[in-house]
Design a protein around this motif. Structure first.
Motif, PDB file in Angstrom:
ATOM      1  N   LEU A 102      -7.926   4.447  11.673  1.00  0.00           N
ATOM      2  CA  LEU A 102      -7.410   5.432  10.729  1.00  0.00           C
ATOM      3  C   LEU A 102      -8.336   5.556   9.523  1.00  0.00           C
ATOM      4  O   LEU A 102      -8.661   6.668   9.081  1.00  0.00           O
ATOM      5  N   ILE A 103      -8.778   4.433   8.994  1.00  0.00           N
ATOM      6  CA  ILE A 103      -9.646   4.452   7.817  1.00  0.00           C
ATOM      7  C   ILE A 103     -10.988   5.092   8.151  1.00  0.00           C
ATOM      8  O   ILE A 103     -11.526   5.900   7.390  1.00  0.00           O
ATOM      9  N   ALA A 104     -11.523   4.766   9.313  1.00  0.00           N
ATOM     10  CA  ALA A 104     -12.803   5.355   9.724  1.00  0.00           C
ATOM     11  C   ALA A 104     -12.691   6.864   9.863  1.00  0.00           C
ATOM     12  O   ALA A 104     -13.596   7.616   9.453  1.00  0.00           O
ATOM     13  N   ALA A 275     -12.105  -6.172   0.693  1.00  0.00           N
ATOM     14  CA  ALA A 275     -12.487  -6.530  -0.671  1.00  0.00           C
ATOM     15  C   ALA A 275     -13.999  -6.357  -0.839  1.00  0.00           C
ATOM     16  O   ALA A 275     -14.758  -6.720   0.065  1.00  0.00           O
ATOM     17  N   PRO A 276     -14.465  -5.767  -1.936  1.00  0.00           N
ATOM     18  CA  PRO A 276     -13.775  -5.339  -3.157  1.00  0.00           C
ATOM     19  C   PRO A 276     -13.391  -3.850  -3.164  1.00  0.00           C
ATOM     20  O   PRO A 276     -13.536  -3.174  -4.194  1.00  0.00           O
ATOM     21  N   HIS A 277     -12.896  -3.350  -2.043  1.00  0.00           N
ATOM     22  CA  HIS A 277     -12.501  -1.946  -1.951  1.00  0.00           C
ATOM     23  C   HIS A 277     -11.070  -1.796  -1.442  1.00  0.00           C
ATOM     24  O   HIS A 277     -10.738  -0.823  -0.780  1.00  0.00           O
ATOM     25  N   ARG A 278     -10.209  -2.741  -1.774  1.00  0.00           N
ATOM     26  CA  ARG A 278      -8.865  -2.719  -1.200  1.00  0.00           C
ATOM     27  C   ARG A 278      -8.057  -1.513  -1.678  1.00  0.00           C
ATOM     28  O   ARG A 278      -7.331  -0.910  -0.896  1.00  0.00           O
ATOM     29  N   GLN A 279      -8.183  -1.166  -2.944  1.00  0.00           N
ATOM     30  CA  GLN A 279      -7.457  -0.001  -3.436  1.00  0.00           C
ATOM     31  C   GLN A 279      -8.014   1.295  -2.842  1.00  0.00           C
ATOM     32  O   GLN A 279      -7.272   2.256  -2.607  1.00  0.00           O
ATOM     33  N   ARG A 280      -9.282   1.314  -2.552  1.00  0.00           N
ATOM     34  CA  ARG A 280      -9.879   2.489  -1.914  1.00  0.00           C
ATOM     35  C   ARG A 280      -9.214   2.732  -0.546  1.00  0.00           C
ATOM     36  O   ARG A 280      -8.957   3.881  -0.166  1.00  0.00           O
ATOM     37  N   VAL A 281      -8.920   1.668   0.169  1.00  0.00           N
ATOM     38  CA  VAL A 281      -8.250   1.798   1.462  1.00  0.00           C
ATOM     39  C   VAL A 281      -6.855   2.385   1.287  1.00  0.00           C
ATOM     40  O   VAL A 281      -6.430   3.253   2.061  1.00  0.00           O
ATOM     41  N   VAL A 282      -6.139   1.933   0.259  1.00  0.00           N
ATOM     42  CA  VAL A 282      -4.810   2.491  -0.011  1.00  0.00           C
ATOM     43  C   VAL A 282      -4.925   3.990  -0.265  1.00  0.00           C
ATOM     44  O   VAL A 282      -4.116   4.789   0.240  1.00  0.00           O
ATOM     45  N   ARG A 283      -5.918   4.410  -1.017  1.00  0.00           N
ATOM     46  CA  ARG A 283      -6.104   5.835  -1.286  1.00  0.00           C
ATOM     47  C   ARG A 283      -6.425   6.604   0.004  1.00  0.00           C
ATOM     48  O   ARG A 283      -5.939   7.716   0.211  1.00  0.00           O
ATOM     49  N   TYR A 284      -7.250   6.019   0.865  1.00  0.00           N
ATOM     50  CA  TYR A 284      -7.543   6.666   2.149  1.00  0.00           C
ATOM     51  C   TYR A 284      -6.251   6.880   2.941  1.00  0.00           C
ATOM     52  O   TYR A 284      -6.042   7.947   3.534  1.00  0.00           O
ATOM     53  N   ILE A 285      -5.397   5.875   2.951  1.00  0.00           N
ATOM     54  CA  ILE A 285      -4.134   5.998   3.684  1.00  0.00           C
ATOM     55  C   ILE A 285      -3.272   7.093   3.055  1.00  0.00           C
ATOM     56  O   ILE A 285      -2.677   7.921   3.757  1.00  0.00           O
ATOM     57  N   GLU A 286      -3.218   7.125   1.740  1.00  0.00           N
ATOM     58  CA  GLU A 286      -2.379   8.102   1.044  1.00  0.00           C
ATOM     59  C   GLU A 286      -2.828   9.539   1.304  1.00  0.00           C
ATOM     60  O   GLU A 286      -2.001  10.432   1.465  1.00  0.00           O
ATOM     61  N   ILE A 287      -4.141   9.772   1.339  1.00  0.00           N
ATOM     62  CA  ILE A 287      -4.618  11.145   1.533  1.00  0.00           C
ATOM     63  C   ILE A 287      -4.701  11.519   3.008  1.00  0.00           C
ATOM     64  O   ILE A 287      -4.960  12.682   3.337  1.00  0.00           O
ATOM     65  N   SER A 288      -4.480  10.541   3.898  1.00  0.00           N
ATOM     66  CA  SER A 288      -4.590  10.814   5.330  1.00  0.00           C
ATOM     67  C   SER A 288      -3.433  11.648   5.862  1.00  0.00           C
ATOM     68  O   SER A 288      -3.534  12.259   6.929  1.00  0.00           O
TER      69      SER A 288
END
Length: 307
Positions: A102-104, A275-288
């Motif tokens: 999903l993230i990819a 890490a250190p991009h854990r919040q970036r992953v949350v944002r990817y999920i939110e905009i997906s």
């Protein structure tokens, strides 16, 4: 002959060196559809803010690949100077690696994701404390009430009904009954007042950034891990500040990355490889557009004005 712009008006044209989706870095700054500090219309995106120079209004438009920014008020210069950072110019994700399909896919399809940074703590902190342990509806209602009654009208030709959020000084002048009318309970009230009393020192968190910045915020009674992360995400675009303790995010991350519901500990385990991009992953999920299954009780709305 063209007349000169007013002294409190500033303009800037900026061409980003990356694909820009204007809404993505700005979306975390919006507190509901009736946010008095954030509007979008045919003329662009409008934001109000408190700055070191004073209150200001910023309007952003994108045309022909360039961002056209105009600002009004005592804080106009600060606002136009901060446009690149606001839209993610300092965000660096070159070492990011996707570990889940999903993230990819989202990273491939939404290359314009950028984590923006306002560079300022107070406005984000006030809004975040109002969101502690209440529904979004309750928090947005309090935010609107405080902005309209204790903020100042948005400078410049902003849409009707826009206000700059109240300053720390204005907050310290709010009486108990006025907090009550705004639907703010005693715990959140104490945290906001404690933060307002040291607001000048808390602005340094945006310079320290990262863990140090979040720890500085947490020195204020009533400011915990969740609130510090919410501020860090907006004030300096912290890519690793996860909102631990959130009512919705652990389950969202759990279903998106593992297909099952999880708690804070499970969420952090799933995010650990990022890490250190854990919040970036949350944002990817939110905009997906991903949505977790809907079941279970919803938080009820409390009206503290009736207590």
């Amino acid at each position: 002959m063209t007349s000169a712009p007013p002294r409190d008006e500033r303009a800037r044209h900026w061409v980003p060196g990356f694909p820009l989706d204007l809404g993505t870095p700005l979306r975390p700054l919006r507190r509901g559809g009736q946010d008095p500090a954030f509007r979008q219309d045919d003329h662009g995106v409008w934001l109000t803010a408190n700055t070191p120079g004073g209150p200001g209004t910023l309007r952003l438009r994108v045309a022909a690949g360039a961002v056209h920014a105009t600002a009004w008020g005592a804080g106009a210069e600060c606002l136009v100077d901060g446009v690149p950072e606001l839209l993610g110019a300092q965000d660096d994700d070159r070492d990011f690696q996707a570990h889940h399909p999903l993230i990819a896919e989202v990273r491939r399809s939404r290359p314009g994701l950028r984590l923006g940074a306002t560079g300022r703590v107070w406005d984000a902190l006030l809004a975040a404390v109002l969101e502690q342990k209440v529904t979004g509806q309750e928090a947005r209602q309090s935010w609107r009430e405080l902005a309209r009654r204790f903020g100042v009208p948005a400078p410049g030709p902003a849409p009707a009904g826009m206000f700059v959020p109240p300053t720390p000084t204005a907050v310290l002048g709010i009486q108990d009954w006025e907090w009550h009318r705004a639907g703010v309970d005693s715990a959140r009230r104490r945290a906001i007042i404690a933060a307002a009393q040291v607001a000048g020192r808390l602005e340094r968190a945006a310079e320290l950034r990262g863990v140090e910045g979040r720890l500085l915020l947490r020195k204020v009674p009533g400011i915990g891990v969740w609130t510090a992360a919410e501020v860090a995400q907006r004030a300096w675009g912290d890519p690793d500040a996860v909102s631990v303790g959130d009512f919705h995010i652990p389950a969202l991350v759990g279903y998106a990355l593992s297909g099952r519901k999880t708690d804070d500990r499970g969420m952090l385990d799933l995010l650990a490889p990022y890490a250190p991009h854990r919040q970036r992953v949350v944002r990817y999920i939110e905009i997906s557009g991903f949505r977790k299954p809907r079941f279970g009780p919803r938080l009820s709305v409390k009206d503290y004005r009736l207590l």
